[in-house]
Scaffold this motif. Structure first.
Motif, mmCIF file in Angstrom:
data_model
loop_
_atom_site.group_PDB
_atom_site.id
_atom_site.type_symbol
_atom_site.label_atom_id
_atom_site.label_comp_id
_atom_site.label_asym_id
_atom_site.label_seq_id
_atom_site.Cartn_x
_atom_site.Cartn_y
_atom_site.Cartn_z
ATOM 1 N N MET A 77 0.830 -1.209 0.000
ATOM 2 C CA MET A 77 0.000 0.000 0.000
ATOM 3 C C MET A 77 0.861 1.254 0.000
ATOM 4 N N ALA A 78 1.980 1.190 0.678
ATOM 5 C CA ALA A 78 2.869 2.350 0.749
ATOM 6 C C ALA A 78 3.482 2.680 -0.606
ATOM 7 N N HIS A 79 3.553 1.673 -1.492
ATOM 8 C CA HIS A 79 4.120 1.874 -2.819
ATOM 9 C C HIS A 79 3.045 1.920 -3.905
ATOM 10 N N SER A 80 1.776 2.047 -3.530
ATOM 11 C CA SER A 80 0.691 1.927 -4.502
ATOM 12 C C SER A 80 0.652 3.063 -5.511
ATOM 13 N N ASP A 81 1.360 4.175 -5.229
ATOM 14 C CA ASP A 81 1.381 5.268 -6.197
ATOM 15 C C ASP A 81 2.105 4.872 -7.478
ATOM 16 N N GLU A 86 -4.891 -2.047 -12.446
ATOM 17 C CA GLU A 86 -5.154 -3.441 -12.105
ATOM 18 C C GLU A 86 -4.451 -3.834 -10.815
ATOM 19 N N GLN A 87 -3.206 -3.352 -10.664
ATOM 20 C CA GLN A 87 -2.451 -3.661 -9.451
ATOM 21 C C GLN A 87 -3.074 -2.983 -8.228
ATOM 22 N N LYS A 88 -3.548 -1.740 -8.406
ATOM 23 C CA LYS A 88 -4.202 -1.049 -7.296
ATOM 24 C C LYS A 88 -5.466 -1.789 -6.859
ATOM 25 N N ALA A 89 -6.190 -2.339 -7.849
ATOM 26 C CA ALA A 89 -7.403 -3.101 -7.507
ATOM 27 C C ALA A 89 -7.049 -4.329 -6.667
ATOM 28 N N ALA A 90 -5.927 -4.992 -7.006
ATOM 29 C CA ALA A 90 -5.498 -6.150 -6.231
ATOM 30 C C ALA A 90 -5.086 -5.741 -4.824
ATOM 31 N N ILE A 91 -4.390 -4.612 -4.711
ATOM 32 C CA ILE A 91 -3.984 -4.115 -3.390
ATOM 33 C C ILE A 91 -5.209 -3.765 -2.555
ATOM 34 N N ASP A 92 -6.223 -3.134 -3.196
ATOM 35 C CA ASP A 92 -7.456 -2.780 -2.486
ATOM 36 C C ASP A 92 -8.145 -4.012 -1.926
ATOM 37 N N LYS A 93 -8.198 -5.086 -2.719
ATOM 38 C CA LYS A 93 -8.844 -6.322 -2.256
ATOM 39 C C LYS A 93 -8.093 -6.911 -1.063
ATOM 40 N N LEU A 94 -6.768 -6.887 -1.112
ATOM 41 C CA LEU A 94 -5.977 -7.405 0.001
ATOM 42 C C LEU A 94 -6.151 -6.542 1.244
ATOM 43 N N ASN A 115 -14.521 -0.418 1.125
ATOM 44 C CA ASN A 115 -15.505 -0.739 0.104
ATOM 45 C C ASN A 115 -14.972 -0.522 -1.301
ATOM 46 N N ALA A 116 -13.673 -0.230 -1.402
ATOM 47 C CA ALA A 116 -13.112 0.082 -2.711
ATOM 48 C C ALA A 116 -13.281 -1.046 -3.702
ATOM 49 N N SER A 117 -13.336 -2.282 -3.225
ATOM 50 C CA SER A 117 -13.445 -3.408 -4.133
ATOM 51 C C SER A 117 -14.851 -3.570 -4.700
ATOM 52 N N THR A 118 -15.863 -2.922 -4.104
ATOM 53 C CA THR A 118 -17.226 -3.078 -4.574
ATOM 54 C C THR A 118 -17.824 -1.789 -5.123
ATOM 55 N N VAL A 119 -17.162 -0.656 -4.968
ATOM 56 C CA VAL A 119 -17.667 0.617 -5.475
ATOM 57 C C VAL A 119 -16.640 1.211 -6.432
ATOM 58 N N LYS A 120 -17.094 1.545 -7.636
ATOM 59 C CA LYS A 120 -16.198 2.121 -8.632
ATOM 60 C C LYS A 120 -16.785 3.426 -9.139
#
Length: 423
Positions: A77-81, A86-94, A115-120
């Motif tokens: 998460m600290a490196h998510s910038d 697609e990678q951010k979506a995977a990080i959000d789910k984790l 709720n990031a994984s269910t709201v876009k």
């Protein structure tokens, strides 16, 4: 959870580190250069996502705790910038899965983030210029900025929610040509119901190529079928500027719609389509205020970059009851492919009582053809930058008939230029 599984999962979503250069030295003595996970583990270690044990080992087969996994997620998460969408979506789910452990590590995970994984939330802005000329020497033009915000929410594994906020701003400041307020333009739920795909609410209604209808429907849409794709509609039309004629939109009725469409692929290149529509004015009891329309058409891929589409429709009106169009397309702009472009040329003949609201800017270029119109259209679109599409089209329309008694019926020319931005 085995560490080797963690490494393979994390490597798939890590932060763009795949494009980063790393030192050739082996970070862990128990992960040799020929090991299947060597590249993934090395990149994760160099990015600071995993750090192994104090003795220089990684111990990839050791089962780790949820707390240890949360530490890996926190570093990701600290490196998510640096991550892709697609990678951010995977990080959000984790981050949702390990929310409690992350909070124990003082990693901020807000309710919205959970709720990031269910709201876009996505959006688009369209700047459109239109210019009208007709043979009565009348001239008008407009410059409108339309903004839309799309809200997609997952209710459960069967149903989802969609809402569309919209605002139109007239950049010329002309009274009556813009709506500066934000409205819930569309809103519906969509999901599986008895083996069908069912949509309930207010949604766009553009069957087939839009020869017969282009608007919004308050009601229900039911889709089913694989080889023969079928959609059934029932509801009330949201938009009022329908069927041409003298009446202003505010005094026209909201038509009740009952319709069905079919689509069948005869081959990989060719698809046939058809439809039947019934439009009824429910504000009167006169049975003559029900109009029935049918249509049939096709689209075929002539070659790799060339496609032809056409459709014919007819209503049960006593006269002026036919409509048809044909269009040849070459390529087409894709918002995700910079440099992509397309051109097209088409011809149409839309008689006044053939369809309530076709997608071709009304019966003719001024969108109020009292007696229909016929003519050609040419257009071009281009993607100059990612998520940006430019489009220009020109329309030259003549009257479908030569009835001189129809007041205001005239030939016209129409130019439209627009830029669309997606975010």
């Amino acid at each position: 959870m085995k560490k080797k599984l963690v490494a393979s999962l994390a490597a798939a979503m890590v932060l763009g580190v795949a494009g980063t250069s790393f030192a050739a030295s082996n970070p862990f003595v128990d992960v040799p250069a020929k090991h299947w996970s060597y590249d993934a583990v090395t990149k994760l270690a160099s990015a600071g996502i995993v750090d192994g044990y104090g003795d220089g080992t990684f111990r990839g087969d050791k089962t780790i705790s949820r707390y240890e996994m949360a530490q890996i997620v926190a570093k990701a998460m600290a490196h998510s910038d640096q991550a892709t969408a697609e990678q951010k979506a995977a990080i959000d789910k984790l981050s949702v899965e390990f929310a409690e452990e992350l909070e124990g590590l003082n990693v901020r995970v807000t309710k919205l983030e959970k709720n990031a994984s269910t709201v876009k939330v996505t959006g688009e802005a369209r700047l459109r210029y239109e210019n009208y000329d007709n043979d009565d020497a009348n001239h008008s033009n407009s410059l409108i900025l339309r903004t839309r915000i799309h809200l997609n929410g997952q209710i459960n594994d069967q149903w989802g929610y969609y809402g569309r906020l919209q605002s139109e701003n007239n950049l010329r400041g002309d009274i009556g040509k813009s709506n500066d307020t934000v409205t819930m333009h569309n809103v519906y739920v969509k999901g599986n119901l008895f083996g069908t795909t069912t949509t309930i609410g207010r949604f766009d209604y553009v069957p087939n190529f839009g020869l017969i209808m282009d608007g919004r429907l308050n009601g229900v849409k039911i889709g089913f079928g694989n080889a023969l794709k079928t959609e059934l509609y029932y509801g009330k039309q949201q938009d009022k500027d329908l069927w041409g004629g003298y009446e202003a939109p505010e005094v026209q009725p909201n038509l009740e719609v009952l319709a069905g469409t079919l689509k069948y692929a005869t081959s990989k290149a060719t698809t046939l389509n058809g439809g039947y529509y019934q439009f009824k004015d429910t504000e009167t009891t006169d049975s003559d205020d029900t109009m029935k329309v049918w249509e049939a058409g096709f689209r075929t891929q002539l070659a790799a970059n060339w496609a032809l589409k056409a459709s014919y429709g007819q209503s049960d009106a006593d006269e002026d009851d036919q409509a048809y169009f044909a269009q040849l397309d070459y390529k087409g702009a894709d918002k995700s492919k910079v440099g992509s472009y397309g051109v097209w040329v088409g011809y149409r003949d839309l008689e006044a009582q053939a369809a309530p609201r076709p997608t071709f800017d009304g019966k003719w270029a001024e969108a109020n053809g009292f007696n229909g119109g016929k003519g050609y259209e040419v257009g071009f679109n281009y993607t100059p930058a990612l998520n940006t599409v430019l489009r220009v089209k020109y329309v030259d329309m003549k009257k479908s008939t030569d009835d001189a008694t129809i007041v205001g019926d005239r030939n016209s020319k129409f130019l439209q230029a627009q830029a669309e931005f997606f975010f």
